[in-house]
Design a protein around this motif. Structure first.
Motif, PDB file in Angstrom:
ATOM      1  N   PHE A 107       0.807  -1.213   0.000  1.00 17.39           N
ATOM      2  CA  PHE A 107       0.000   0.000   0.000  1.00 17.39           C
ATOM      3  C   PHE A 107       0.843   1.267   0.000  1.00 17.39           C
ATOM      4  O   PHE A 107       0.438   2.288  -0.550  1.00 17.39           O
ATOM      5  N   ASN A 108       2.008   1.233   0.620  1.00 16.61           N
ATOM      6  CA  ASN A 108       2.844   2.424   0.727  1.00 16.61           C
ATOM      7  C   ASN A 108       3.998   2.444  -0.269  1.00 16.61           C
ATOM      8  O   ASN A 108       4.965   3.193  -0.091  1.00 16.61           O
ATOM      9  N   ARG A 219      -5.598   9.140   3.546  1.00 18.38           N
ATOM     10  CA  ARG A 219      -4.708   8.150   4.164  1.00 18.38           C
ATOM     11  C   ARG A 219      -3.815   8.857   5.187  1.00 18.38           C
ATOM     12  O   ARG A 219      -3.077   9.770   4.836  1.00 18.38           O
ATOM     13  N   ARG A 233      -5.005   1.141  -3.084  1.00 17.12           N
ATOM     14  CA  ARG A 233      -5.764   1.615  -1.932  1.00 17.12           C
ATOM     15  C   ARG A 233      -6.163   0.456  -1.015  1.00 17.12           C
ATOM     16  O   ARG A 233      -6.354  -0.673  -1.464  1.00 17.12           O
ATOM     17  N   LYS A 234      -6.273   0.778   0.248  1.00 23.06           N
ATOM     18  CA  LYS A 234      -6.777  -0.181   1.225  1.00 23.06           C
ATOM     19  C   LYS A 234      -8.293  -0.292   1.077  1.00 23.06           C
ATOM     20  O   LYS A 234      -8.935   0.634   0.573  1.00 23.06           O
TER      21      LYS A 234
END
Length: 302
Positions: A107-108, A219, A233-234
């Motif tokens: 995600f990052n 976020r 994206r989560k």
């Protein structure tokens, strides 16, 4: 702007132009590191003024991560054409394909750190001995340690304990074979100085700096651009449309967007005067650790 501030901007401009000319005098093959952000745009504009009516004697070097905002690339190409400047593009995607760096996942994930390798390879390939950048001392605590002529060793690395004195605007560009310098002509400018100068000189900027509607998601307290091809994206990160602008421009993955109604430089100046959040407070890459910027600089980052 009052008369005192106009005089202040003229003094900053004169100092920066002097530094540009010192670079041309002391180094064999300098370049300008161009990101498409307002600071590198101002540096390029100052170089244009410093050597007018001749063309800028340094090529612009852009390290393309492949995750840029499309508006940045459109602006870059238009500016190069307008100024008849030379452009060199280093590709992070090429570095990934050649196995020199490994793509981050999750995600990052970001390519921001990966561009250090591409930058150093590009400087070495073209044998640049000075790279002019738009860093300012007020941006971030690690950058406050920089000299205007910032020495880099044969590995492209920066040692904050090995900085040379700069007295009475005397700049020491002596180096050994394989070493180079990063040069920061607007070190003594503030964010407000940059915006006041942009207003005074009527400098065109990428549309990203002005309020526009964009699909975003939240976020860790930051609004990020919802680009499904770049950012994962989560499940709980919902896409909404907001009126936003960029205060600083980097990769799509790490550039926080500011909720704003500023449609002009005058309105941006008013907005910055009222804010208590630092310019890079919206940059996710600076929040990976307490010393994120300094760690990247020591490794050879901008």
């Amino acid at each position: 702007m009052n008369e005192n501030h106009l005089t202040h901007l003229k003094e900053l401009e004169a100092e920066s132009i002097y530094i540009m000319r010192e670079v041309a005098a002391q180094f064999d093959k300098p370049c300008i590191l161009f990101s498409g952000g307002k600071d590198s745009i101002v540096v390029t504009y100052l170089a244009y003024k410093a050597f007018y009516p001749s063309k800028i004697p340094f090529p612009l070097v852009h390290i393309d991560t492949g995750h840029n905002f499309p508006e940045t690339i459109v602006y870059r190409d238009a500016l190069v054409k307008k100024l008849n400047a030379d452009l060199i593009v280093g590709s992070v995607q090429d570095s990934i394909n050649e196995g020199k760096v490994k793509e981050e996942t999750g995600f990052n994930a970001s390519r921001n750190k990966l561009q250090t390798v591409t930058l150093l390879d590009t400087l070495a390939q073209y044998k640049f001995d000075a790279a002019i950048g738009g860093a300012r001392r007020d941006e971030e605590k690690a950058r406050a340690k920089e000299r205007i002529f910032s020495h880099r060793d044969e590995f492209g690395q920066w040692n904050p304990k090995n900085q040379r004195p700069e007295l009475w605007n005397i700049f020491n560009g002596r180096k050994n074979v394989g070493e180079h310098f990063r040069v920061f002509p607007i070190s003594n400018w503030t964010e407000m100085d940059v915006w006041q100068y942009i207003y005074q000189e009527n400098i065109d900027l990428p549309s990203l700096y002005y309020t526009h509607k964009r699909k975003v998601f939240l976020r860790d307290g930051q609004w990020l651009a919802a680009d499904p091809d770049i950012i994962v994206r989560k499940p709980d990160e919902k896409v909404v449309e907001k009126e936003v602008r960029c205060r600083t421009i980097g990769d799509v993955t790490c550039t926080g967007l500011t909720l704003s109604r500023a449609h002009s430089v005058e309105q941006i100046i008013e907005e910055i005067a009222a804010t208590r959040i630092t310019e890079r407070g919206g940059r996710a890459d600076d929040k990976r650790s307490e010393t994120a910027m300094e760690d990247r600089k020591k490794a050879g980052y901008f």
